[in-house]
Design a protein around this motif. Structure first.
Motif, short mmCIF file in Angstrom:
data_model
loop_
_atom_site.label_atom_id
_atom_site.label_comp_id
_atom_site.label_asym_id
_atom_site.label_seq_id
_atom_site.Cartn_x
_atom_site.Cartn_y
_atom_site.Cartn_z
N GLY A 32 60.73 68.27 67.85
CA GLY A 32 60.24 67.97 69.19
C GLY A 32 60.08 69.17 70.11
N TYR A 150 69.91 60.14 75.14
CA TYR A 150 69.25 60.35 73.87
C TYR A 150 70.09 59.73 72.76
CZ TYR A 150 66.91 62.63 69.98
OH TYR A 150 66.21 62.87 68.82
N ASN A 153 65.94 59.11 67.05
CA ASN A 153 64.48 59.06 66.91
C ASN A 153 63.92 57.67 66.58
OD1 ASN A 153 65.35 58.78 64.27
ND2 ASN A 153 65.08 60.95 63.80
N ASP A 155 62.98 53.48 66.85
CA ASP A 155 62.22 52.77 67.88
C ASP A 155 63.09 52.30 69.05
OD1 ASP A 155 59.90 53.16 66.54
OD2 ASP A 155 59.76 51.14 65.69
N ALA A 158 63.84 55.06 71.45
CA ALA A 158 62.67 55.72 72.08
C ALA A 158 62.28 55.05 73.39
CB ALA A 158 61.50 55.73 71.10
N ASP A 175 58.90 55.96 75.24
CA ASP A 175 58.56 57.38 75.38
C ASP A 175 57.54 57.82 74.36
OD1 ASP A 175 60.80 58.16 77.27
OD2 ASP A 175 61.98 57.40 75.60
N SER A 176 57.18 56.94 73.45
CA SER A 176 56.36 57.36 72.32
C SER A 176 55.31 56.30 72.02
CB SER A 176 57.28 57.54 71.10
OG SER A 176 56.52 57.69 69.93
N GLY A 177 54.18 56.76 71.51
CA GLY A 177 53.24 55.81 70.92
C GLY A 177 53.87 55.25 69.65
N VAL A 179 55.62 52.59 69.21
CA VAL A 179 56.80 51.73 69.36
C VAL A 179 56.30 50.31 69.65
CG1 VAL A 179 58.87 51.27 70.74
CG2 VAL A 179 58.22 53.62 70.22
#
Ligand SMILES: Cc1ncc(COP(=O)(O)O)c(C=O)c1O
Length: 437
Positions: A32, A150, A153, A155, A158, A175-177, A179
């Motif tokens: 990352g 945190y 990593n 789903d 995230a 926070d991510s595509g 998911v």
């Protein structure tokens, strides 16, 4: 290192290796982080608190393997244990191995909440499994996490890790595509250090909430007095399980982790990093009745929680973990570790003050970071409201001066930190601060 690997390295300049990395790895990197070109480097070797780049420059390493390398690089006891285990096999799969059993006993003896443990390969798996066990045990889907925390990593982790603005609590944001949208319904988010907000959310959602998961020290944010005790009490009052994510704090804040340090015992806890001595190993620890939800003899029952992995209980990582923890069990380890960090942050704070910067060398235990704010933050939004651009610029200037810190990322001290290295860091900071003006 093998002859073939040596030959590969010997034949390549740092520029050649970047060229290959750009072609073969996303963003030319391993994860990352993407560093400006003039400060990035490729590690060829680690020794004590230092790493050497392929082009021969030495750096003082405060990334500490993201917290795993509490003994620095290549500690003789760890190297010896790994060598001995490698001679007996790098990896077996299946039922059991003696090294993993030995480590499981040590973990149960040292982790306060651990009546039993279940091995995983990474810290991310450990948090994912802790959540699955909590769901299986309670029959509820929702998990409450904290904004900016945190947990790895996967789903469920995230959500609301890297918020750009305060959430509409308890609505979590992905926070991510990639998911799945329906997962958003299963995650609730609250501001850290805010018991009133947690209580309000539990009041509305207790019957649907399996657990609260919390980093006992959230990145560089320390719990305010009463926060963790208060979470324990709220969990008990509302019949919700408490999960400590001790992937970083485990065996770092104290031998018994944050649970020992703060005197609060969760129902479940996730571990990684130090317990594998820097190798691929993690675990979920906790009450026997909860960990037993993963008992393979219960396959087919509604509350059985599936755990399995090719590398679970990997003997090389278990050997490295055992050697590391045995070193940590020696007298005065944690006093020395904490004293080193206190000296470092004190020396750095003096430099920041001398330069007239409204900035703090935040930290305790063995965690530290520069923040451009007047006092320690209580939650992620306070950090976001600070001058994060200056924070990154200062860290990049530190990297230019041979101090390996990832920009804007919490960093660590190891047990090997020396007074000379503290002075070297303060000197580098002096130059870095001057470069900021
Ligand atoms: C608190 C915490 N939880 C979970 C993880 C994920 O662990 P891993 O990177 O081993 O999957 C990390 C990693 O940095 C972490 O800091």
């Amino acid at each position: 290192m093998s002859v073939a690997a040596h030959q590969f390295l010997d034949a390549q300049s740092q520029d050649d290796l970047y060229e290959i990395a750009e072609r073969t790895l996303p963003g030319g990197g391993l994860g990352g982080y993407s560093l400006p070109e003039d400060v990035r480097f490729i590690i060829a070797h680690g020794e004590g608190n230092r790493v050497r780049s392929v082009d021969g420059r030495w750096y003082l390493d405060f990334t500490g393997g993201a917290g795993a390398n509490i003994l620095g690089h290549c500690h003789p006891a760890v190297v010896d244990a790994v060598r001995r285990q490698a001679g007996r096999g790098l990896h077996y799969f299946g039922t059991l191995n003696d090294t993993a059993i030995e480590l499981s006993e040590l973990l149960v003896e040292t982790i306060p909440c651990a009546e039993k443990i279940a091995f995983t390969t990474t810290g991310s798996e450990a948090t994912a499994y802790a959540m699955r066990i909590a769901r299986a045990a309670t029959g509820r889907d929702r998990i409450l996490k904290f904004e900016g925390a945190y947990h790895g990593n996967h789903d469920y982790a995230a959500f609301s890790q890297f918020p750009a603005a305060a959430a509409n609590y308890p609505q979590a944001t992905a926070d991510s595509g990639g998911v799945p949208r329906p997962l958003q319904e299963t995650m609730l988010v609250a501001p850290y250090n805010d018991l009133a907000a947690v209580e309000q959310i539990l009041h509305t959602h207790a019957g649907e909430t399996a657990a609260i998961i919390v980093e006992p020290v959230q990145r560089i944010i320390f719990p305010q007095s009463g926060f963790l005790v208060g979470l324990r009490a709220l969990c008990d009052r509302y019949g919700v399980l408490l999960i400590f994510d001790e992937v970083v704090t485990g065996f770092r804040l104290a031998l018994g982790g944050a649970q020992e340090h703060f005197g609060v015992t969760p129902d479940l806890a996730s571990f990684g990093k130090i317990i594998g001595g820097g190798g691929p190993l993690g675990c979920v620890a906790g009450r026997a009745d909860l960990i037993d939800k993963t008992n393979p003899r219960h396959k087919g029952k509604l509350d059985y929680a599936y755990i399995n992995g090719t590398l679970h209980g990997n003997p090389i990582a278990a050997a490295a973990g055992l050697a590391t923890i045995r070193e940590l069990m020696k007298p005065r380890t944690y006093d020395r570790l904490h004293e080193g960090c206190a000296k470092l942050t004190h020396a750095c704070q003096q430099v920041l003050n001398r330069h007239g910067l409204t900035a703090i060398a935040a930290g305790r235990g063995s965690f530290w970071q520069f923040l451009f704010m007047a006092r320690e933050p209580r939650n992620q939004m306070e950090i976001l409201a600070s001058d994060t651009a200056a924070m990154r610029r200062l860290d990049i200037e530190m990297m230019r001066r041979g101090i390996y810190v990832l920009p804007g990322v919490r960093r660590f001290t190891s047990l090997m930190l020396t007074d000379e290295e503290i002075a070297e860091t303060a000197d580098a900071l002096d130059g870095a601060c001057a470069a900021l003006h």
